[in-house]
Design an enzyme around this catalytic site. Structure first.
Site, PDB file in Angstrom:
ATOM      1  N   ASN A 119      24.642  43.329  36.364  1.00  0.00           N
ATOM      2  CA  ASN A 119      24.527  41.936  36.779  1.00  0.00           C
ATOM      3  C   ASN A 119      25.583  41.690  37.858  1.00  0.00           C
ATOM      4  O   ASN A 119      26.578  42.397  37.952  1.00  0.00           O
ATOM      5  CB  ASN A 119      24.677  40.974  35.591  1.00  0.00           C
ATOM      6  CG  ASN A 119      25.953  41.197  34.801  1.00  0.00           C
ATOM      7  OD1 ASN A 119      26.736  42.089  35.086  1.00  0.00           O
ATOM      8  ND2 ASN A 119      26.168  40.382  33.788  1.00  0.00           N
ATOM      9  N   ASN A 162      30.074  42.220  26.198  1.00  0.00           N
ATOM     10  CA  ASN A 162      30.554  41.823  24.880  1.00  0.00           C
ATOM     11  C   ASN A 162      29.395  41.777  23.886  1.00  0.00           C
ATOM     12  O   ASN A 162      29.546  42.120  22.708  1.00  0.00           O
ATOM     13  CB  ASN A 162      31.238  40.456  24.948  1.00  0.00           C
ATOM     14  CG  ASN A 162      32.598  40.536  25.621  1.00  0.00           C
ATOM     15  OD1 ASN A 162      33.307  41.516  25.498  1.00  0.00           O
ATOM     16  ND2 ASN A 162      32.955  39.479  26.339  1.00  0.00           N
ATOM     17  N   CYS A 198      25.024  42.210  29.266  1.00  0.00           N
ATOM     18  CA  CYS A 198      26.116  41.461  28.634  1.00  0.00           C
ATOM     19  C   CYS A 198      26.948  42.468  27.848  1.00  0.00           C
ATOM     20  O   CYS A 198      26.498  42.987  26.826  1.00  0.00           O
ATOM     21  CB  CYS A 198      25.588  40.362  27.713  1.00  0.00           C
ATOM     22  SG  CYS A 198      26.894  39.490  26.817  1.00  0.00           S
ATOM     23  N   HIS A 209      28.631  40.325  40.274  1.00  0.00           N
ATOM     24  CA  HIS A 209      29.975  39.777  40.093  1.00  0.00           C
ATOM     25  C   HIS A 209      30.674  39.604  41.432  1.00  0.00           C
ATOM     26  O   HIS A 209      30.550  40.450  42.326  1.00  0.00           O
ATOM     27  CB  HIS A 209      30.821  40.699  39.210  1.00  0.00           C
ATOM     28  CG  HIS A 209      30.386  40.716  37.784  1.00  0.00           C
ATOM     29  ND1 HIS A 209      30.872  39.844  36.848  1.00  0.00           N
ATOM     30  CD2 HIS A 209      29.478  41.486  37.144  1.00  0.00           C
ATOM     31  CE1 HIS A 209      30.294  40.076  35.680  1.00  0.00           C
ATOM     32  NE2 HIS A 209      29.441  41.073  35.836  1.00  0.00           N
TER      33      HIS A 209
END
Length: 294
Positions: free
Chosen positions: A173, A80, A78, A175
């Protein structure tokens, strides 16, 4: 069980941050869902946990970074959240370093605190091999664009089912990024869940909708795996810019306008890491009683 938490946000992507450097809390998936619940818990897109390096961590690693989505599932990365992680460990005096090495399920990342208060994160190089995303390409033909390609993805089994053209990659991850004319009118609510749960993505996928404003500026909406549409997605911004560069649409440094704010993404090409710069803000701190949930 009563626990201490910190609520933070990065470009509107909001988090509950937990300090487990002195011992793990042993929360269940249901308890993570409780914390993320905006009616009964604190409310968050993800729950971020700060832990000491694992026993098998590489030399020089400062912390372990554990991420759970709002649905309680643990995920690899993650972006952010990584910026908020850096501000958290500095503000809570867990380190006095300007740059830390952090282990995640996706590998080592290096957040760096800037003099302007923004945080830059070395997100590592993107992954393009479909099997490592993972993405099943059996029976599909790549559609050449720029120096790369996209894939035609049918969103259903009916003859009139929508077919979207997506660029597929991983930033730790998975996308799937599609270029749209206008993010304001893009069918995020309808197509987002269809792409997220598409059977060709064994671990589901984050669905990105990118509007190219010019070669150094894009607008982006992301329907995140396990969280739904969020105000910003750091790895989604990285994936969108990388896809845009390889498709010949963007320069090496791009400002990404999300609903929550602007992220600046830089990438020098294959073999190089993606650098993400953006805000990280502490909103409030508190204690909450977490019920015993299986």
């Amino acid at each position: 069980m009563r626990i201490r938490f910190t609520k933070m946000q990065g470009a509107g992507n909001d988090f509950v941050v937990l300090d487990e450097t002195r011992g793990t809390l042993g929360l269940t998936a249901a308890q993570y869902r409780f914390l993320a619940d905006r009616h009964f818990g604190v409310g968050a897109d993800q729950i971020l946990t700060v832990r000491p390096p694992s026993k098998g961590a590489a030399e020089g690693v400062d912390f372990q970074y554990v991420i759970h989505n709002a649905d309680g599932g643990e995920v690899e990365q993650c972006g952010n959240g990584a910026r908020c992680f850096m501000r958290f460990v500095r503000e809570h005096h867990l380190t006095d370093k300007d740059t830390v090495r952090v282990e995640t399920l996706a590998g080592i990342i290096e957040p760096r605190m800037g003099e302007d208060g923004r945080v830059t994160v070395d997100m590592g190089p993107p992954i393009f091999e479909p099997a490592r995303v993972p993405f099943d390409t059996a029976g599909l033909d790549p559609q050449p664009t720029g120096s790369w390609h996209t894939w035609h993805l049918a969103l259903g089994t009916h003859a009139d089912s929508a077919i979207v053209s997506v660029a597929v990659l991983s930033m730790g991850n998975p996308h799937a990024v599609q270029v749209v004319d206008n993010v304001d009118t893009a069918p995020v609510a309808r197509q987002g869940p269809q792409i997220e749960h598409h059977p060709r993505f064994a671990q589901r996928v984050n669905a990105g909708f990118m509007q190219v404003v010019d070669r150094t500026h894009v607008r982006l909406r992301v329907f995140e795996r396990g969280a739904g549409e969020t105000l910003a997605c750091g790895t989604g911004a990285c994936a969108a810019v990388v896809a845009g560069i390889r498709l010949g649409l963007l320069e090496r440094r791009v400002d990404v306008q999300t609903h929550g704010g602007v992220l600046t993404i830089g990438w020098e090409g294959e073999g190089h890491p993606v650098l993400m710069t953006g805000p990280a803000t502490t909103v409030f701190e508190g204690d909450i009683e977490v019920p015993e949930l299986p």
